[in-house]
Scaffold this motif. Structure first.
Motif, PDB file in Angstrom:
ATOM      1  N   THR A 147      -7.352  -1.599  -2.395  1.00 55.38           N
ATOM      2  CA  THR A 147      -8.688  -1.583  -2.971  1.00 55.38           C
ATOM      3  C   THR A 147      -9.556  -0.850  -1.970  1.00 55.38           C
ATOM      4  OG1 THR A 147      -8.344  -3.684  -4.135  1.00 55.38           O
ATOM      5  CG2 THR A 147     -10.611  -2.947  -3.831  1.00 55.38           C
ATOM      6  N   MET A 148     -10.125   0.282  -2.395  1.00 52.16           N
ATOM      7  CA  MET A 148     -10.719   1.220  -1.463  1.00 52.16           C
ATOM      8  C   MET A 148     -12.096   0.755  -0.982  1.00 52.16           C
ATOM      9  SD  MET A 148      -8.071   3.014  -1.821  1.00 52.16           S
ATOM     10  CE  MET A 148      -8.514   3.993  -0.381  1.00 52.16           C
ATOM     11  N   SER A 149     -12.318   0.917   0.326  1.00 49.94           N
ATOM     12  CA  SER A 149     -13.602   0.560   0.923  1.00 49.94           C
ATOM     13  C   SER A 149     -13.739   1.226   2.292  1.00 49.94           C
ATOM     14  CB  SER A 149     -13.726  -0.961   1.079  1.00 49.94           C
ATOM     15  OG  SER A 149     -14.942  -1.302   1.721  1.00 49.94           O
ATOM     16  N   ASP A 150     -14.982   1.582   2.649  1.00 47.11           N
ATOM     17  CA  ASP A 150     -15.233   2.114   3.988  1.00 47.11           C
ATOM     18  C   ASP A 150     -15.669   1.005   4.943  1.00 47.11           C
ATOM     19  OD1 ASP A 150     -17.819   1.558   3.217  1.00 47.11           O
ATOM     20  OD2 ASP A 150     -18.593   3.594   3.494  1.00 47.11           O
ATOM     21  N   SER A 151     -15.456  -0.252   4.527  1.00 50.05           N
ATOM     22  CA  SER A 151     -15.777  -1.399   5.375  1.00 50.05           C
ATOM     23  C   SER A 151     -14.546  -2.294   5.478  1.00 50.05           C
ATOM     24  CB  SER A 151     -16.956  -2.190   4.782  1.00 50.05           C
ATOM     25  OG  SER A 151     -16.541  -2.927   3.644  1.00 50.05           O
ATOM     26  N   GLU A 152     -14.691  -3.409   6.160  1.00 47.52           N
ATOM     27  CA  GLU A 152     -13.574  -4.323   6.359  1.00 47.52           C
ATOM     28  C   GLU A 152     -13.211  -5.094   5.100  1.00 47.52           C
ATOM     29  OE1 GLU A 152     -11.671  -4.317   9.181  1.00 47.52           O
ATOM     30  OE2 GLU A 152     -12.945  -2.571   9.470  1.00 47.52           O
ATOM     31  N   THR A 153     -13.914  -4.819   3.979  1.00 42.71           N
ATOM     32  CA  THR A 153     -13.597  -5.500   2.723  1.00 42.71           C
ATOM     33  C   THR A 153     -12.453  -4.817   1.979  1.00 42.71           C
ATOM     34  OG1 THR A 153     -15.232  -4.207   1.461  1.00 42.71           O
ATOM     35  CG2 THR A 153     -15.978  -6.268   2.481  1.00 42.71           C
ATOM     36  N   GLY A 154     -11.977  -3.675   2.463  1.00 43.74           N
ATOM     37  CA  GLY A 154     -10.856  -3.007   1.818  1.00 43.74           C
ATOM     38  C   GLY A 154      -9.605  -3.870   1.857  1.00 43.74           C
ATOM     39  N   LEU A 155      -8.761  -3.741   0.835  1.00 45.77           N
ATOM     40  CA  LEU A 155      -7.511  -4.493   0.768  1.00 45.77           C
ATOM     41  C   LEU A 155      -6.345  -3.527   0.917  1.00 45.77           C
ATOM     42  CD1 LEU A 155      -8.315  -6.910  -2.209  1.00 45.77           C
ATOM     43  CD2 LEU A 155      -8.571  -7.343   0.249  1.00 45.77           C
ATOM     44  N   ASN A 156      -5.320  -3.951   1.672  1.00 47.76           N
ATOM     45  CA  ASN A 156      -4.190  -3.078   1.986  1.00 47.76           C
ATOM     46  C   ASN A 156      -2.899  -3.884   1.890  1.00 47.76           C
ATOM     47  OD1 ASN A 156      -5.824  -0.658   3.291  1.00 47.76           O
ATOM     48  ND2 ASN A 156      -6.654  -2.564   4.120  1.00 47.76           N
ATOM     49  N   ARG A 157      -2.032  -3.461   0.986  1.00 52.72           N
ATOM     50  CA  ARG A 157      -0.794  -4.200   0.747  1.00 52.72           C
ATOM     51  C   ARG A 157       0.354  -3.204   0.692  1.00 52.72           C
ATOM     52  NH1 ARG A 157       1.355  -6.957  -4.436  1.00 52.72           N
ATOM     53  NH2 ARG A 157       2.591  -8.709  -3.650  1.00 52.72           N
ATOM     54  N   LEU A 158       1.448  -3.512   1.387  1.00 47.62           N
ATOM     55  CA  LEU A 158       2.625  -2.654   1.412  1.00 47.62           C
ATOM     56  C   LEU A 158       3.848  -3.501   1.068  1.00 47.62           C
ATOM     57  CD1 LEU A 158       3.753   0.193   2.009  1.00 47.62           C
ATOM     58  CD2 LEU A 158       4.033  -0.530   4.397  1.00 47.62           C
ATOM     59  N   ILE A 159       4.625  -3.010   0.091  1.00 48.46           N
ATOM     60  CA  ILE A 159       5.793  -3.727  -0.400  1.00 48.46           C
ATOM     61  C   ILE A 159       6.994  -2.798  -0.310  1.00 48.46           C
ATOM     62  CG2 ILE A 159       6.813  -4.924  -2.381  1.00 48.46           C
ATOM     63  CD1 ILE A 159       3.804  -5.188  -3.365  1.00 48.46           C
ATOM     64  N   ILE A 160       8.076  -3.260   0.304  1.00 48.69           N
ATOM     65  CA  ILE A 160       9.302  -2.475   0.439  1.00 48.69           C
ATOM     66  C   ILE A 160      10.441  -3.251  -0.221  1.00 48.69           C
ATOM     67  CG2 ILE A 160      10.912  -1.360   2.030  1.00 48.69           C
ATOM     68  CD1 ILE A 160       8.663  -1.314   4.108  1.00 48.69           C
ATOM     69  N   ASN A 161      11.069  -2.618  -1.211  1.00 49.16           N
ATOM     70  CA  ASN A 161      12.158  -3.286  -1.940  1.00 49.16           C
ATOM     71  C   ASN A 161      11.763  -4.695  -2.377  1.00 49.16           C
ATOM     72  OD1 ASN A 161      13.858  -1.102  -1.889  1.00 49.16           O
ATOM     73  ND2 ASN A 161      15.182  -1.882  -0.266  1.00 49.16           N
ATOM     74  N   GLU A 162      10.549  -4.783  -2.960  1.00 47.29           N
ATOM     75  CA  GLU A 162       9.999  -6.031  -3.510  1.00 47.29           C
ATOM     76  C   GLU A 162       9.684  -7.077  -2.446  1.00 47.29           C
ATOM     77  OE1 GLU A 162      12.596  -7.335  -6.637  1.00 47.29           O
ATOM     78  OE2 GLU A 162      11.945  -5.739  -7.986  1.00 47.29           O
ATOM     79  N   THR A 163       9.738  -6.702  -1.171  1.00 45.97           N
ATOM     80  CA  THR A 163       9.350  -7.601  -0.086  1.00 45.97           C
ATOM     81  C   THR A 163       7.998  -7.177   0.469  1.00 45.97           C
ATOM     82  OG1 THR A 163      11.642  -8.047   0.547  1.00 45.97           O
ATOM     83  CG2 THR A 163       9.954  -8.483   2.201  1.00 45.97           C
ATOM     84  N   GLU A 164       7.031  -8.069   0.411  1.00 47.34           N
ATOM     85  CA  GLU A 164       5.713  -7.755   0.960  1.00 47.34           C
ATOM     86  C   GLU A 164       5.779  -7.774   2.487  1.00 47.34           C
ATOM     87  OE1 GLU A 164       1.627  -9.319  -0.519  1.00 47.34           O
ATOM     88  OE2 GLU A 164       2.173 -10.592   1.207  1.00 47.34           O
TER      89      GLU A 164
END
Length: 227
Positions: A147-164
């Motif tokens: 979820t894009m943001s230029d502040s610390e409210t941005g959300l960042n999630r990375l999933i590899i082979n269905e493992t977060e």
């Protein structure tokens, strides 16, 4: 429109082609061969321009990767989301032409083959994980959600082979004040061009600063942008 981009090292020519011998979906994939860098940074990828990703958008990027071999691949970059239009034209390439498109990237980090979210080009720290080593010589599905943001409210999630492997809040777009402060420390008056938006995505070996030649395949790439 999708284009390809390559910067080869001095004594070798990087390769990009369609492979019909190694694929995960359908009958072909993208093959990339990026030779090790020398005085020139080695990179080869395809890129899609014309995006308009702004603060508040939810972005989901998915792709399958097959990285050949077992050699160290720390610092290899696989995927970039960039804002070239937000660079201050009065600064030009005085800060280095490689840095004129700020953005966020997926990079191998943490000792060798741990895929992480690299934010150096927006003056942020790397969101690093060392729990899930990237599988080699097999197809691997990567899903990157933001979820894009230029502040610390941005959300960042990375999933590899269905493992977060990463789920963190933090800035994921260029911030005008942060850029001004960083550049002032170097005696440069920098004004981020606004409105700020990401207009380009690149996938492949978007940079190969490793000491190895890298061969990889990419399949089933998609990017979804929601308001």
């Amino acid at each position: 429109m999708v284009n390809y981009s390559t910067d080869s090292p001095t004594n070798a020519t990087n390769e990009i082609s369609i492979s019909n011998t190694e694929f995960n979906e359908g009958q072909n994939s993208l093959r990339v061969l990026a030779y090790q860098s020398d005085s020139d940074l080695s990179k080869v990828d395809i890129e899609k321009n014309g995006l308009n990703i702004v603060s508040g958008n939810k972005v989901t990027i998915k792709a399958d990767f097959y990285i050949v071999g077992t050699e160290p691949i720390e610092n290899l970059l696989l995927l970039d989301l960039e804002c070239c239009s937000c660079w201050d034209p009065t600064v030009g390439d005085n800060y280095g032409s490689e840095n004129q498109c700020p953005g966020v990237r997926l990079m191998m980090s943490g000792g060798n083959d741990y895929l992480s979210i690299e934010r150096g080009k927006i003056s942020g720290t790397t969101m690093q994980q060392t729990d899930f080593a990237f599988p080699r010589n097999q197809w691997v599905t990567v899903q990157w959600e933001m979820t894009m943001s230029d502040s610390e409210t941005g959300l960042n999630r990375l999933i590899i082979n269905e493992t977060e492997v990463i789920n963190q809040t933090g800035m994921n777009m260029p911030n005008a004040k942060v850029f001004k402060d960083v550049f002032l420390n170097q005696g440069i008056d920098f004004t981020l061009q606004e409105p700020t938006f990401y207009e380009r995505v690149q996938i492949g070996a978007t940079a190969n600063p490793t000491a190895e030649n890298i061969e990889l395949f990419v399949d089933d790439f998609s990017i979804k942008v929601e308001q």
